[in-house]
Every structure is written in structure tokens, then in C-alpha cells.
Design a protein around this motif. Structure first.
Motif, PDB file in Angstrom:
ATOM      1  N   ASP A  30       0.729  -1.158   0.027  1.00 26.21           N
ATOM      2  CA  ASP A  30      -0.003   0.013   0.122  1.00 26.21           C
ATOM      3  C   ASP A  30       0.890   1.249   0.047  1.00 26.21           C
ATOM      4  O   ASP A  30       1.737   1.351   0.763  1.00 26.21           O
ATOM      5  CB  ASP A  30      -0.999  -0.067   1.234  1.00 26.21           C
ATOM      6  N   GLY A  31       0.664   2.036  -0.797  1.00 22.48           N
ATOM      7  CA  GLY A  31       1.209   3.247  -0.874  1.00 22.48           C
ATOM      8  C   GLY A  31       2.528   3.226  -2.039  1.00 22.48           C
ATOM      9  O   GLY A  31       3.076   4.352  -2.388  1.00 22.48           O
ATOM     10  N   MET A  32       2.687   2.211  -2.570  1.00 17.37           N
ATOM     11  CA  MET A  32       3.778   1.893  -3.503  1.00 17.37           C
ATOM     12  C   MET A  32       3.439   1.511  -4.965  1.00 17.37           C
ATOM     13  O   MET A  32       3.971   1.073  -5.488  1.00 17.37           O
ATOM     14  CB  MET A  32       4.900   0.875  -2.901  1.00 17.37           C
ATOM     15  N   LEU A  33       2.036   1.628  -5.222  1.00 14.56           N
ATOM     16  CA  LEU A  33       1.643   0.956  -6.520  1.00 14.56           C
ATOM     17  C   LEU A  33       2.089   2.196  -7.500  1.00 14.56           C
ATOM     18  O   LEU A  33       1.914   3.284  -7.567  1.00 14.56           O
ATOM     19  CB  LEU A  33       0.214   1.011  -6.328  1.00 14.56           C
ATOM     20  N   GLU A  34       2.767   1.666  -8.550  1.00 14.04           N
ATOM     21  CA  GLU A  34       3.072   2.349  -9.782  1.00 14.04           C
ATOM     22  C   GLU A  34       2.680   1.742 -10.997  1.00 14.04           C
ATOM     23  O   GLU A  34       2.564   0.548 -11.213  1.00 14.04           O
ATOM     24  CB  GLU A  34       4.834   2.413  -9.710  1.00 14.04           C
ATOM     25  N   PRO A  35       2.325   2.582 -12.292  1.00 16.42           N
ATOM     26  CA  PRO A  35       1.707   1.968 -13.096  1.00 16.42           C
ATOM     27  C   PRO A  35       2.812   1.433 -14.177  1.00 16.42           C
ATOM     28  O   PRO A  35       3.244   1.686 -15.382  1.00 16.42           O
ATOM     29  CB  PRO A  35       0.968   2.987 -13.924  1.00 16.42           C
ATOM     30  N   THR A  36       3.556   0.234 -13.825  1.00 22.19           N
ATOM     31  CA  THR A  36       4.632  -0.343 -14.610  1.00 22.19           C
ATOM     32  C   THR A  36       4.232  -1.175 -15.489  1.00 22.19           C
ATOM     33  O   THR A  36       2.912  -1.926 -15.549  1.00 22.19           O
ATOM     34  CB  THR A  36       5.529  -1.131 -13.597  1.00 22.19           C
ATOM     35  N   HIS A  81      -5.591   9.777  -3.462  1.00 16.18           N
ATOM     36  CA  HIS A  81      -4.628   8.660  -3.295  1.00 16.18           C
ATOM     37  C   HIS A  81      -3.741   8.090  -4.475  1.00 16.18           C
ATOM     38  O   HIS A  81      -4.329   7.782  -5.523  1.00 16.18           O
ATOM     39  CB  HIS A  81      -5.212   7.519  -2.748  1.00 16.18           C
ATOM     40  N   PRO A  82      -2.555   8.329  -4.526  1.00 14.21           N
ATOM     41  CA  PRO A  82      -1.698   8.058  -5.849  1.00 14.21           C
ATOM     42  C   PRO A  82      -1.978   6.665  -6.298  1.00 14.21           C
ATOM     43  O   PRO A  82      -1.943   6.180  -7.372  1.00 14.21           O
ATOM     44  CB  PRO A  82      -0.411   8.152  -5.385  1.00 14.21           C
TER      45      PRO A  82
END
Length: 253
Positions: A79-85, A114-115
Motif C-alpha cells: 500500500d502506498g507504493m503502487l506504480e503503473p509499471t 490517493h496515488p
């Protein structure tokens, strides 16, 4: 039978933003799956990541039972580290192809808030684009038809969200509230702590008081759910979506 996949960032978001629609679909005999792209392990003011992730997974199982959702998958992403990779896009694509949905419901990709939520919206949008692309291999066969895609709102996207379709979820409101209460770590602990009314939260065992508490503090998302036609996936007009979701009505007694 309609197959629906709801894609969100954290466990508890499918429930509050689309849980009533999921329950109506399930009661009408359709298949619904929830997918969250993080494990929600940052969302607490007292619990550490590991114990919280395990607790939230257990809460998700109980929430699915309350709604009639037949599958609830949680990615092991912090949580808090999701990136659209690209790596995560392919994982989401594999999930879409495995479930073979007629309908995908996802978060908005653009805006503030929330990012993780915005990243989850981007990942869903980008993955759907390749749902039928055979030469992009993810271990699951490409879809033969694009799913119809809708956007659900959250706190940050509410000002720009367009309510193309409104679903009255009052017939299954109790199930939706119970699904939210299954996520006690969020609706009775973390969110009330964040918003300054933790002292008003009822104990987890008081179901009636818990339902009233969720209904009071999340009223804007409780009794109706609104969806915007996404700019990706199979093209459809509002009337087609309304006809599709007509199956959310409970069968006549």
C-alpha cells in the motif's frame, strides 16, 4: 450469465464504491470478482504492515461472503507504493483474460487523491487496451470481445465524476453495509481515526450500530452507486449499460 471484474487499489474500495451493484448482480445469478492491486498494508494507525495485510485479507473474505462475490484477489504489493509499471500492467492483463469479463469496473486514472487509486485506474485502462492482442502473451488466451468498461467514483474523483448510470442499491443496502463492516480495520478504526471521530465508532460486534455508523459517515456512497462510461474498452451508450445492469434487479419473489 454476466461476468464482472471490479479493479481497485485497496481492499474495501470495491465494497464501498461498487459493492451494492456487485451484490445485485450476484443475487441475479451473475459472477463477480474483486481485484485489488495492493494489499492495503499501510492503512492503519497502530498495526504494522505484516499483521495488517493478513488481517485485511481475512476481512476481504468476509466481505465477499456478505455480497455473494465469488472471488476476491489481492496483489502482494505494498500500500502506498503502487506504480503503473509494465510488469503490473501485464499482471492485470492476465487477470482480465483469466476472468474473461463482460464488464470491468475500475477507478478513475486521472486527478488527485490517493496515488495508488490513480495508478490502479491507469493500470486497468492500459491492461484493457491489450485484452484482445494475441501477440502480447501473458499465459492466458486473448479475449474475443472487449469488455464494457465503467468508472466508479472515490473521494478525489467525485468532483469530476460523471454519473452516466445510477444504480439504486437500497434493496441490498444491508449486505453492502455488512461488507463494509467486515473491513473493521478501515471503517471502524483507521478512517474514523483519520477523520477525527474514532471516539464515535461502535464496537465491532454491534452490527446494528455499525451499519448506522457506516451509513452516517459514508452516506454519499451508500444507497446509490454511480458509474461513468470509460473512454476505453467496448464502446457503448448509456442505454446499453442500463439494459446490461437491468440484470442487477433481484428476481421477483
Amino acid at each position: 450469465m454476466l461476468r464482472t471484474l471490479v479493479i481497485a487499489a485497496h481492499p474495501d474500495e470495491p465494497e464501498i464504491y461498487a459493492g451494492g451493484t456487485a451484490a445485485l448482480l450476484a443475487r441475479a445469478g451473475h459472477a463477480v470478482k474483486f481485484l485489488t492491486l495492493t494489499n492495503g498494508d499501510a492503512g492503519h494507525h497502530e498495526l504494522e504492515r505484516g499483521p495488517l495485510a493478513r488481517r485485511r485479507a481475512q476481512e476481504a473474505v468476509r466481505a465477499a461472503d456478505a455480497l455473494g462475490v465469488i472471488d476476491y484477489e489481492i496483489f502482494d504489493v505494498h500500500d502506498g507504493m503502487l506504480e503503473p509499471t509494465v510488469e503490473l500492467r501485464l499482471r492485470v492483463l492476465a487477470q482480465i483474460r483469466a476472468w474473461r469479463p463482460d464488464l470491468v469496473i475500475a477507478l478513475h486514472a486521472d486527478g488527485g487523491g490517493h496515488p495508488d487509486n490513480r495508478a490502479a485506474g491507469q493500470l486497468a485502462a492500459h491492461a484493457v487496451e491489450f485484452a484482445m492482442t494475441r501477440n502480447l502473451e501473458v499465459g492466458k488466451p486473448a479475449l474475443e470481445r472487449m469488455p464494457l468498461c465503467l468508472l466508479m467514483t472515490d473521494y478525489a474523483s467525485a468532483p469530476v465524476h460523471r454519473a452516466d448510470v445510477v444504480v439504486d442499491v437500497s434493496p441490498v443496502l444491508t449486505a453492502k453495509l455488512d461488507a463494509c463492516l467486515a473491513h473493521a480495520s478501515q471503517f471502524l478504526e483507521f478512517a474514523p481515526w483519520q477523520r477525527g471521530f474514532l471516539d464515535q465508532a461502535p464496537p465491532a460486534g454491534d452490527v446494528a450500530a455499525g451499519r448506522a455508523f457506516v451509513l452516517e459517515h459514508w452516506a454519499e456512497f451508500a444507497e446509490e452507486e454511480t458509474f461513468q462510461l470509460a473512454g476505453y474498452g467496448r464502446k457503448a451508450d448509456v442505454e446499453e449499460v442500463r439494459r446490461l445492469l437491468a440484470g442487477t434487479r433481484e428476481p421477483a419473489a
